[in-house]
Motif scaffolding. Structure first.
Motif, PDB file in Angstrom:
ATOM      1  N   ASP A 113     -23.204 -28.395 -39.773  1.00  0.00           N
ATOM      2  CA  ASP A 113     -24.420 -27.796 -40.548  1.00  0.00           C
ATOM      3  C   ASP A 113     -24.851 -26.557 -39.685  1.00  0.00           C
ATOM      4  N   GLU A 114     -24.759 -26.723 -38.331  1.00  0.00           N
ATOM      5  CA  GLU A 114     -24.956 -25.595 -37.305  1.00  0.00           C
ATOM      6  C   GLU A 114     -23.736 -24.342 -37.917  1.00  0.00           C
ATOM      7  N   ARG A 115     -22.575 -24.704 -37.881  1.00  0.00           N
ATOM      8  CA  ARG A 115     -21.727 -23.456 -38.112  1.00  0.00           C
ATOM      9  C   ARG A 115     -22.188 -22.953 -39.555  1.00  0.00           C
ATOM     10  N   PHE A 116     -22.531 -23.561 -40.632  1.00  0.00           N
ATOM     11  CA  PHE A 116     -22.820 -23.117 -41.879  1.00  0.00           C
ATOM     12  C   PHE A 116     -24.325 -22.358 -41.717  1.00  0.00           C
ATOM     13  N   ALA A 117     -25.440 -22.976 -41.132  1.00  0.00           N
ATOM     14  CA  ALA A 117     -26.588 -22.303 -40.910  1.00  0.00           C
ATOM     15  C   ALA A 117     -26.603 -21.098 -40.536  1.00  0.00           C
ATOM     16  N   ALA A 118     -25.394 -20.367 -39.810  1.00  0.00           N
ATOM     17  CA  ALA A 118     -25.220 -19.362 -39.329  1.00  0.00           C
ATOM     18  C   ALA A 118     -24.908 -18.054 -40.106  1.00  0.00           C
ATOM     19  N   GLY A 119     -24.634 -18.499 -41.399  1.00  0.00           N
ATOM     20  CA  GLY A 119     -24.080 -17.434 -42.387  1.00  0.00           C
ATOM     21  C   GLY A 119     -24.836 -17.699 -43.682  1.00  0.00           C
ATOM     22  N   ARG A 120     -24.568 -16.648 -44.538  1.00  0.00           N
ATOM     23  CA  ARG A 120     -25.077 -16.692 -46.018  1.00  0.00           C
ATOM     24  C   ARG A 120     -23.939 -16.951 -46.965  1.00  0.00           C
ATOM     25  N   TRP A 121     -24.142 -17.865 -47.834  1.00  0.00           N
ATOM     26  CA  TRP A 121     -22.856 -18.261 -48.563  1.00  0.00           C
ATOM     27  C   TRP A 121     -23.269 -18.097 -50.019  1.00  0.00           C
ATOM     28  N   SER A 122     -22.382 -18.015 -50.953  1.00  0.00           N
ATOM     29  CA  SER A 122     -22.415 -18.104 -52.267  1.00  0.00           C
ATOM     30  C   SER A 122     -21.108 -19.055 -52.758  1.00  0.00           C
ATOM     31  N   ARG A 123     -21.104 -19.066 -53.959  1.00  0.00           N
ATOM     32  CA  ARG A 123     -19.880 -19.930 -54.389  1.00  0.00           C
ATOM     33  C   ARG A 123     -19.267 -19.306 -55.614  1.00  0.00           C
ATOM     34  N   LYS A 124     -17.931 -19.048 -55.972  1.00  0.00           N
ATOM     35  CA  LYS A 124     -17.410 -18.738 -57.307  1.00  0.00           C
ATOM     36  C   LYS A 124     -16.650 -19.988 -58.151  1.00  0.00           C
ATOM     37  N   THR A 125     -15.359 -19.899 -58.188  1.00  0.00           N
ATOM     38  CA  THR A 125     -14.741 -20.830 -59.010  1.00  0.00           C
ATOM     39  C   THR A 125     -14.741 -22.257 -58.486  1.00  0.00           C
ATOM     40  N   THR A 126     -14.148 -22.151 -57.236  1.00  0.00           N
ATOM     41  CA  THR A 126     -13.719 -23.758 -56.690  1.00  0.00           C
ATOM     42  C   THR A 126     -14.971 -24.422 -56.097  1.00  0.00           C
ATOM     43  N   GLY A 127     -15.926 -23.741 -55.825  1.00  0.00           N
ATOM     44  CA  GLY A 127     -17.177 -24.375 -55.155  1.00  0.00           C
ATOM     45  C   GLY A 127     -17.016 -24.240 -53.669  1.00  0.00           C
ATOM     46  N   SER A 128     -15.954 -23.768 -53.004  1.00  0.00           N
ATOM     47  CA  SER A 128     -15.950 -23.292 -51.611  1.00  0.00           C
ATOM     48  C   SER A 128     -16.851 -22.394 -51.122  1.00  0.00           C
ATOM     49  N   PRO A 129     -17.568 -22.520 -50.035  1.00  0.00           N
ATOM     50  CA  PRO A 129     -18.575 -21.687 -49.475  1.00  0.00           C
ATOM     51  C   PRO A 129     -17.889 -20.243 -49.498  1.00  0.00           C
ATOM     52  N   MET A 130     -18.374 -19.117 -50.021  1.00  0.00           N
ATOM     53  CA  MET A 130     -17.999 -17.571 -49.975  1.00  0.00           C
ATOM     54  C   MET A 130     -18.947 -17.174 -48.945  1.00  0.00           C
ATOM     55  N   LEU A 131     -18.432 -16.458 -47.803  1.00  0.00           N
ATOM     56  CA  LEU A 131     -19.368 -15.793 -46.979  1.00  0.00           C
ATOM     57  C   LEU A 131     -19.727 -14.340 -47.627  1.00  0.00           C
ATOM     58  N   ASP A 132     -21.132 -14.392 -47.726  1.00  0.00           N
ATOM     59  CA  ASP A 132     -21.617 -12.910 -48.505  1.00  0.00           C
ATOM     60  C   ASP A 132     -21.317 -11.591 -47.840  1.00  0.00           C
ATOM     61  N   ASP A 133     -21.153 -11.399 -46.601  1.00  0.00           N
ATOM     62  CA  ASP A 133     -20.934 -10.220 -45.902  1.00  0.00           C
ATOM     63  C   ASP A 133     -19.363 -10.176 -45.458  1.00  0.00           C
ATOM     64  N   ALA A 134     -18.406 -10.941 -46.015  1.00  0.00           N
ATOM     65  CA  ALA A 134     -16.978 -11.154 -45.706  1.00  0.00           C
ATOM     66  C   ALA A 134     -16.585  -9.658 -45.983  1.00  0.00           C
TER      67      ALA A 134
END
Ligand code: NAI
Ligand code: FMN
Length: 185
Positions: A113-134
């Protein structure tokens, strides 16, 4: 040449000729040498029935563009391994300049949870978290996996792509992060 190798009379079960004896190189020599091979840094994420997980990876490369396929090497002893294995989908998020702290979080023993709290994420086709500013993200399904030593090599077919706007990239070289910018005109 490949055909000749494949039909070698004394080939092993992989169809390759018998090679030299097993390596006796110490692991530390190999790691010190690999530290000289600069690589992009990526956060690999997954979500699905086995839950959300993510880890930092430099062992990522393009395999073929027909079908669009990348490979990701994942240590089977990583805490995230069962989630990736069971979900069968993942997103390769290529990091950009400024993502050093995020990379360290996903490369350490930090709770998920701490790992993911440090970034902003969205999702596309598979549902895997996509980093917004990658720099770029590849949303993938895992189509094949094979074991090599301590790692599984995951072959991942890209089903969606998100190109980011970052102008400076991030490389891991000599055990340190290096930001890469376009040369001045
Ligand atoms: N492919 C992998 O599994 C990698 C794992 N790491 C892990 O991140 C931590 C920090 O690594 P570094 O600062 O780069 O110092 P390090 O001395 O542990 O690694 C130097 C280089 O060796 C390679 N390497 C390290 N561990 C490996 C492994 N288990 N299997 C295959 N190649 C490996 C990588 O290219 C790495 O950049 C370590 O725990 C390391 O194991 C780092 C890079 C790649
Ligand atoms: C720069 C960097 C690159 C890494 N590359 C890989 C990699 O390609 N494959 C891998 O299995 N682990 C790699 N690791 C280690 C994993 O990120 C780490 O083991 C992962 O966070 C799993 O840890 P956990 O067991 O706490 O979940 C890398 C770590 C760092 C810092």
């Amino acid at each position: 040449m490949l055909n000749a190798m494949a039909s070698h009379p004394a080939s092993n079960p992989n169809g390759l000729p018998p090679g030299a004896p097993s390596s006796s190189l110490p692991k530390s020599d190999y790691r010190n040498a690999m530290a000289r091979l600069g690589a992009a840094v990526n956060i690999i994420t997954t979500d699905g029935p086995a839950g959300r997980a993510g880890f930092t990876a430099s062992a990522v490369c393009s395999v073929t563009d027909e079908p669009p396929t990348l490979l990701v090497c994942l240590n089977r002893s990583a805490s995230v391994y069962p989630a990736f294995k069971a979900n069968g989908v993942l997103c390769v998020n290529v990091l950009a300049a400024g993502h050093q702290a995020l990379s360290a979080l996903f490369g350490g023993k930090t709770p998920m949870d701490e790992r993911f709290a440090a970034g902003r994420w969205s999702r596309k086709t598979t549902g895997s978290p996509m980093l917004d500013d990658a720099a770029v993200s590849f949303d993938c399904r895992v189509v094949h996996a094979t074991s090599a030593g301590t790692h599984d090599v995951l072959f991942c077919e890209a089903v969606a792509i998100a190109i980011g706007g970052a102008t400076e990239g991030l490389i891991y070289f000599d055990r340190r992060y290096h930001e890469i910018a376009a040369p001045p005109h």
